[in-house]
Design an enzyme around this catalytic site. Structure first.
Site, PDB file in Angstrom:
ATOM      1  N   ASP A  67       0.839  -1.106   0.044  1.00  0.00           N
ATOM      2  CA  ASP A  67      -0.068   0.042  -0.114  1.00  0.00           C
ATOM      3  C   ASP A  67       0.872   1.143   0.038  1.00  0.00           C
ATOM      4  O   ASP A  67       2.090   1.123   0.315  1.00  0.00           O
ATOM      5  CB  ASP A  67      -0.853  -0.073   1.202  1.00  0.00           C
ATOM      6  CG  ASP A  67      -0.419  -0.332   2.415  1.00  0.00           C
ATOM      7  OD1 ASP A  67       0.960  -0.394   2.501  1.00  0.00           O
ATOM      8  OD2 ASP A  67      -0.979  -0.573   3.473  1.00  0.00           O
ATOM      9  N   ASP A 136      -7.138  -2.229  14.457  1.00  0.00           N
ATOM     10  CA  ASP A 136      -8.650  -2.334  14.184  1.00  0.00           C
ATOM     11  C   ASP A 136      -8.751  -3.769  13.336  1.00  0.00           C
ATOM     12  O   ASP A 136      -9.771  -4.147  12.768  1.00  0.00           O
ATOM     13  CB  ASP A 136      -9.216  -1.316  13.588  1.00  0.00           C
ATOM     14  CG  ASP A 136      -8.749  -1.199  12.046  1.00  0.00           C
ATOM     15  OD1 ASP A 136      -7.682  -1.776  11.529  1.00  0.00           O
ATOM     16  OD2 ASP A 136      -9.148  -0.102  11.383  1.00  0.00           O
ATOM     17  N   HIS A 138      -6.949  -4.625  10.772  1.00  0.00           N
ATOM     18  CA  HIS A 138      -6.819  -4.641   9.192  1.00  0.00           C
ATOM     19  C   HIS A 138      -5.580  -5.124   8.500  1.00  0.00           C
ATOM     20  O   HIS A 138      -4.583  -5.228   9.473  1.00  0.00           O
ATOM     21  CB  HIS A 138      -7.099  -3.231   8.649  1.00  0.00           C
ATOM     22  CG  HIS A 138      -5.885  -2.305   8.991  1.00  0.00           C
ATOM     23  ND1 HIS A 138      -6.390  -0.790   9.343  1.00  0.00           N
ATOM     24  CD2 HIS A 138      -4.641  -2.166   8.761  1.00  0.00           C
ATOM     25  CE1 HIS A 138      -5.171  -0.240   9.497  1.00  0.00           C
ATOM     26  NE2 HIS A 138      -4.049  -1.181   9.341  1.00  0.00           N
ATOM     27  N   GLU A 143      -9.500  -1.462   5.478  1.00  0.00           N
ATOM     28  CA  GLU A 143     -10.236  -1.177   6.764  1.00  0.00           C
ATOM     29  C   GLU A 143     -11.422  -2.086   6.931  1.00  0.00           C
ATOM     30  O   GLU A 143     -11.882  -2.938   5.948  1.00  0.00           O
ATOM     31  CB  GLU A 143     -10.655   0.023   6.633  1.00  0.00           C
ATOM     32  CG  GLU A 143      -9.462   1.100   6.372  1.00  0.00           C
ATOM     33  CD  GLU A 143      -8.709   1.252   7.699  1.00  0.00           C
ATOM     34  OE1 GLU A 143      -8.748   0.318   8.565  1.00  0.00           O
ATOM     35  OE2 GLU A 143      -8.041   2.299   7.893  1.00  0.00           O
TER      36      GLU A 143
HETATM   37  C1  GLP Z   1      -0.819   0.661   8.527  1.00  0.00           C
HETATM   38  C2  GLP Z   1      -0.289  -0.321   7.338  1.00  0.00           C
HETATM   39  C3  GLP Z   1      -0.207  -1.661   7.720  1.00  0.00           C
HETATM   40  C4  GLP Z   1       0.274  -2.076   8.963  1.00  0.00           C
HETATM   41  C5  GLP Z   1      -0.431  -1.247   9.987  1.00  0.00           C
HETATM   42  C6  GLP Z   1       0.113  -1.538  11.533  1.00  0.00           C
HETATM   43  O1  GLP Z   1      -2.063   0.688   8.666  1.00  0.00           O
HETATM   44  N1  GLP Z   1      -0.998  -0.139   6.124  1.00  0.00           N
HETATM   45  O2  GLP Z   1       0.226  -2.451   6.749  1.00  0.00           O
HETATM   46  O3  GLP Z   1       0.157  -3.436   9.276  1.00  0.00           O
HETATM   47  O4  GLP Z   1      -0.417   0.019   9.772  1.00  0.00           O
HETATM   48  O5  GLP Z   1       1.428  -0.658  11.586  1.00  0.00           O
HETATM   49  P1  GLP Z   1       2.557  -1.073  12.700  1.00  0.00           P
HETATM   50  O6  GLP Z   1       3.113  -2.099  12.425  1.00  0.00           O
HETATM   51  O7  GLP Z   1       3.258   0.358  12.847  1.00  0.00           O
HETATM   52  O8  GLP Z   1       1.546  -1.305  13.877  1.00  0.00           O
END
Ligand code: GLP
Length: 260
Positions: A67, A136, A138, A143
């Protein structure tokens, strides 16, 4: 789903990196699906170490990132382009032309998303997709209520995601509201899924992903429908699991298990 509970973040990162290294040793021209966020940082550091100290070779590897934020220039420190180059790509030997990251600045998102999906297919599909999980539940930027059949597309971020990611920006208003993301369906097409999660903030999402119903409210629960998904988590992230004893038992008995 394989659930591996590790004592520390360091250990889970190393174990997950070993899986990627095994894939590369078997298939040097593997297609890797990459993730951003703080969770896979340790995994990337370990892969970089293996490249430096053990000659793990990425010269034939192709990558596709999950993404990207819409509207941030690639030079913006919070863009996923910047993150990937700083934390991984500039430290290994993947040819620049083999790196794919969704564009957050195209003037035709629909056409770009279609191109991205086709490009994954042209490259033979993703061999192993690295994933983190949002608080959440995802995966990527899928989402809650994202279709399980969704493909790469433009998404409006949930307020919680914007708030969660605000820590990386000066103020919450600076967090982009839109993103371009692979869909749940795109992710499920990968031959192997490798999700890493750590910390108590992820405990609820992790338990729902592994033991809850398959639901678009927790898009990570789609991993339950994949035939080769592995989840590497630390103790705090494992805190809400009901079947904890069973996961530990499986890992303890793994060395003696008949070879598959
Ligand atoms: C973002 C990314 C996800 C990632 C999430 C959690 O939303 N798009 O791919 O898994 O953050 O991030 P973190 O690993 O910093 O908790």
């Amino acid at each position: 789903m394989e659930v591996v509970i590790c004592k520390t973040y360091d250990e889970l990162s190393k174990q997950a990196a070993n899986v990627v290294a095994e894939v590369l040793n078997e298939k040097p021209n593997a297609v890797l699906g990459m993730a951003t966020g703080s969770s896979p940082l340790g995994l990337y550091q370990e892969l970089v170490r293996m490249h430096r100290d053990e000659a793990l070779d990425f010269s034939q590897v192709t990558t596709f990132n999950l993404d990207e934020y819409v509207g941030l220039p690639v030079t913006h420190e919070q863009s996923y382009h910047y993150f990937m180059h700083e934390n991984f790509f500039k430290h290994v030997n993947i040819p620049i032309g083999n790196i794919h990251i969704p564009s957050g600045s195209t003037n035709n998102y629909r056409a770009f998303c279609e191109w991205y999906e086709n490009r994954i297919e042209e490259c033979g599909g993703i061999d192993v997709q690295i994933l983190g999980i949002g608080a959440d539940g995802h995966i990527a930027f899928n989402e809650p209520t994202s279709s399980m059949a969704s493909r790469t597309r433009l998404k409006t971020l949930a307020r919680q995601t914007i708030e969660d990611n605000a820590r990386f920006f000066d103020k919450v208003e600076d967090v982009p509201i839109y993103a371009i993301t692979m869909g749940v369906g795109t992710i499920l097409d990968a031959r192997r899924l490798l999700l890493v999660a750590n910390g108590e903030k992820k405990a609820d999402a992790v338990a729902k992903m592994i033991e809850g119903p398959v639901t678009t409210m927790i898009t990570a629960s789609a991993l339950q429908m994949h035939s080769r998904a592995s989840v590497f988590i630390d103790e705090p992230a494992a805190a809400n699991l009901q079947m904890r004893d069973y996961y530990d038992w499986i890992q303890a008995k793994k060395p003696d298990a008949p070879k598959q």
